[in-house]
Design a protein around this motif. Structure first.
Motif, mmCIF file in Angstrom:
data_model
loop_
_atom_site.group_PDB
_atom_site.id
_atom_site.type_symbol
_atom_site.label_atom_id
_atom_site.label_comp_id
_atom_site.label_asym_id
_atom_site.label_seq_id
_atom_site.Cartn_x
_atom_site.Cartn_y
_atom_site.Cartn_z
ATOM 1 N N ARG A 182 41.954 40.785 41.365
ATOM 2 C CA ARG A 182 42.628 40.218 40.190
ATOM 3 C C ARG A 182 43.514 39.066 40.648
ATOM 4 O O ARG A 182 44.423 39.258 41.465
ATOM 5 C CB ARG A 182 43.455 41.296 39.494
ATOM 6 C CG ARG A 182 42.606 42.466 38.996
ATOM 7 C CD ARG A 182 43.472 43.621 38.555
ATOM 8 N NE ARG A 182 42.651 44.790 38.226
ATOM 9 C CZ ARG A 182 43.029 46.050 38.404
ATOM 10 N NH1 ARG A 182 44.240 46.307 38.905
ATOM 11 N NH2 ARG A 182 42.232 47.034 38.077
ATOM 12 N N SER A 228 43.488 35.786 35.502
ATOM 13 C CA SER A 228 44.506 35.670 34.460
ATOM 14 C C SER A 228 45.057 34.244 34.542
ATOM 15 O O SER A 228 45.692 33.879 35.533
ATOM 16 C CB SER A 228 45.642 36.676 34.674
ATOM 17 O OG SER A 228 45.169 37.997 34.605
ATOM 18 N N ARG A 249 52.655 41.395 37.822
ATOM 19 C CA ARG A 249 52.605 42.744 37.256
ATOM 20 C C ARG A 249 51.221 43.380 37.410
ATOM 21 O O ARG A 249 51.109 44.552 37.755
ATOM 22 C CB ARG A 249 53.013 42.682 35.788
ATOM 23 C CG ARG A 249 53.387 44.024 35.184
ATOM 24 C CD ARG A 249 54.047 43.838 33.828
ATOM 25 N NE ARG A 249 55.328 43.134 33.939
ATOM 26 C CZ ARG A 249 55.659 42.067 33.220
ATOM 27 N NH1 ARG A 249 54.812 41.545 32.355
ATOM 28 N NH2 ARG A 249 56.841 41.517 33.365
ATOM 29 N N GLU A 250 50.155 42.634 37.154
ATOM 30 C CA GLU A 250 48.815 43.219 37.113
ATOM 31 C C GLU A 250 47.838 42.593 38.108
ATOM 32 O O GLU A 250 46.662 42.941 38.102
ATOM 33 C CB GLU A 250 48.227 43.081 35.703
ATOM 34 C CG GLU A 250 49.018 43.774 34.604
ATOM 35 C CD GLU A 250 48.975 45.282 34.729
ATOM 36 O OE1 GLU A 250 48.049 45.802 35.380
ATOM 37 O OE2 GLU A 250 49.884 45.947 34.198
ATOM 38 N N ASN A 251 48.306 41.671 38.948
ATOM 39 C CA ASN A 251 47.385 40.920 39.793
ATOM 40 C C ASN A 251 47.646 41.160 41.277
ATOM 41 O O ASN A 251 48.750 41.522 41.690
ATOM 42 C CB ASN A 251 47.488 39.429 39.476
ATOM 43 C CG ASN A 251 46.943 39.107 38.102
ATOM 44 O OD1 ASN A 251 45.726 39.068 37.904
ATOM 45 N ND2 ASN A 251 47.829 38.882 37.138
ATOM 46 N N ARG A 298 56.940 43.411 42.534
ATOM 47 C CA ARG A 298 56.710 44.101 41.270
ATOM 48 C C ARG A 298 57.033 45.572 41.492
ATOM 49 O O ARG A 298 57.203 46.004 42.636
ATOM 50 C CB ARG A 298 55.260 43.931 40.797
ATOM 51 C CG ARG A 298 54.233 44.556 41.735
ATOM 52 C CD ARG A 298 52.848 44.580 41.107
ATOM 53 N NE ARG A 298 51.874 45.112 42.039
ATOM 54 C CZ ARG A 298 50.792 44.463 42.443
ATOM 55 N NH1 ARG A 298 50.551 43.238 42.010
ATOM 56 N NH2 ARG A 298 49.950 45.027 43.288
#
Length: 415
Positions: A182, A228, A249-251, A298
């Motif tokens: 990601r 993203s 946060r998500e990568n 994070r």
């Protein structure tokens, strides 16, 4: 009067790359997916052959299965006793007979050679063999390609079409792979605008279209990343920090383009330092030189950060040289991640070498040599479209026509 602080020496390409590869942490999550959907993924565990390939002796040719001793004269006439297409099982071959056989079909018991049909003359239910075959001729032996129990695909392999075919050949309908990487991207600079938002005639003085967004996204798609895209971020410290927090946060990795110098309007450095840690590198590479590497915090961990230069060619080349191998390591590739270079003749001259390791845009010509794009500026993106790859020219090296140089094709760098 204060004594000036000497500048730190620039990192070599090798030093920077070694640092990146040593720092890389491969993604840990594994998923099992259909083999048909595994192209471009990275294998998470060794795969073993469950069968021999071929599973039994078979013929490589259309022709006649024979007993070699029956054909020793070089002109033997034999009775055709059976016909064996692929997928069928023949009967034992009796002395003085031949079996009509087709590519891939199993060799009948007692036959020990195949004569291709071009060396045979069929008349009625007989055939004359105009050849003296040796035992084993045109026979693929059981397990000749793959032996049952052998590792056919090691963990860490990046799966291409040929690996998928090999897996399928031993009946592997699904494969364990590491999850997709990601990657978040964003771009800084109030001068940037998107194609379609403003027509060319409406561009403000100093404004430019954000070509790097298209180049970097295309490269990341080539490597099967989940992307993203946070688009163009305003040139402010607050906006840059907020985007970094959201991206982390998500990568697994955050990539930016632009803003990695130390000017007042370049906010990447203070933003990453506030949200994590950052190393600002000066690399002895042209085009390129500045590269930022670090991590953004994070909850429960961190995301890697790579800040690329803003000039289009610098951003492109820096991705190919540094981001690409780092990506492959993060994806779990364990083998060689550096591109293969080839020795090719230069059909151009470079009278003066640069103090940095240059990567010159060049292309192969019809004579098998290399031509050089005339303008090697880091803002000339046409050089990357015109060229077939990069000439890796060491610092200070002059090139004369006829010299052999190291050439890295884009095909070795973009996938």
């Amino acid at each position: 009067m204060s004594t000036p602080v000497p500048k730190a020496p620039m990192l070599s390409v090798r030093e920077a790359l070694d640092f990146l590869l040593e720092a890389a942490r491969p993604v840990e999550q594994v998923e099992t997916i259909p083999t048909l959907e595994a192209n471009g993924r990275v294998l998470a565990a060794d795969q073993l052959a469950t069968i021999d390939v071929p599973s039994a002796d078979n013929t490589q040719m259309d022709g006649y299965a024979v007993r070699a001793e029956d054909c020793a004269s070089g002109s033997a006439t034999l009775k055709v006793s059976q016909r064996i297409p692929a997928g069928s099982v023949g009967q034992q071959l009796e002395p003085g007979t031949a079996a009509r056989i087709f590519t891939g079909a199993l060799i009948p018991p007692a036959a020990d050679a195949v004569v291709m049909q071009e060396q045979a003359e069929a008349v009625g239910d007989s055939v004359t063999i105009h050849h003296a075959p040796r035992a084993g001729e045109w026979i693929r032996r059981k397990g000749e390609d793959i032996s049952a129990g052998a590792v056919i695909l090691p963990a860490g392999s990046r799966l291409r079409s040929q690996e998928l075919g090999l897996a399928a050949s031993v009946g592997l309908a699904s494969l364990p792979v590491r999850r997709r990487l990601r990657v978040a991207v964003f771009f800084t600079g109030d001068e940037l605008t998107m194609p379609g938002d403003v027509p060319p005639e409406g561009l403000k003085p100093g404004a430019i279209y954000n070509s790097n967004r298209f180049t970097l996204r295309g490269l990341l798609e080539n490597f099967g990343c989940e992307i993203s895209d946070f688009g163009i971020v305003p040139d402010s410290l607050e906006a840059t920090r907020a985007t970094l927090r959201e991206a982390a946060r998500e990568n697994d990795l955050i990539i930016t383009s632009g803003g990695v110098s130390v000017g007042e309007e370049d906010h990447i450095k203070p933003a990453v330092e506030a949200e994590g840690r950052l190393s600002m590198w000066q690399i002895a590479v042209k085009p390129g030189k500045p590269l930022a590497f670090g991590e953004v915090r994070r909850d429960g961990g961190s995301a890697f950060f790579l800040g690329l230069p803003g000039n289009p060619v610098s951003s492109f080349v820096t991705f190919l040289l540094f981001v690409r191998p780092f990506l492959l390591r993060l994806q779990g590739v364990t083998g060689q991640v550096e591109p293969q270079g080839y020795t090719v003749r230069a059909d151009f001259e470079l009278p003066k070498g640069d103090r940095r390791n240059e990567f010159l845009r060049a292309r192969l010509n019809a004579a098998g040599g290399l031509d050089l794009f005339p303008n090697q500026s880091s803002g000339v993106l046409t050089s990357t479209v015109w060229g077939d790859g990069l000439v890796d020219n060491p610092a200070g090296n002059r090139i004369a026509a006829g010299d052999l140089v190291r050439f890295i094709p884009f095909a070795e760098l973009q996938y």
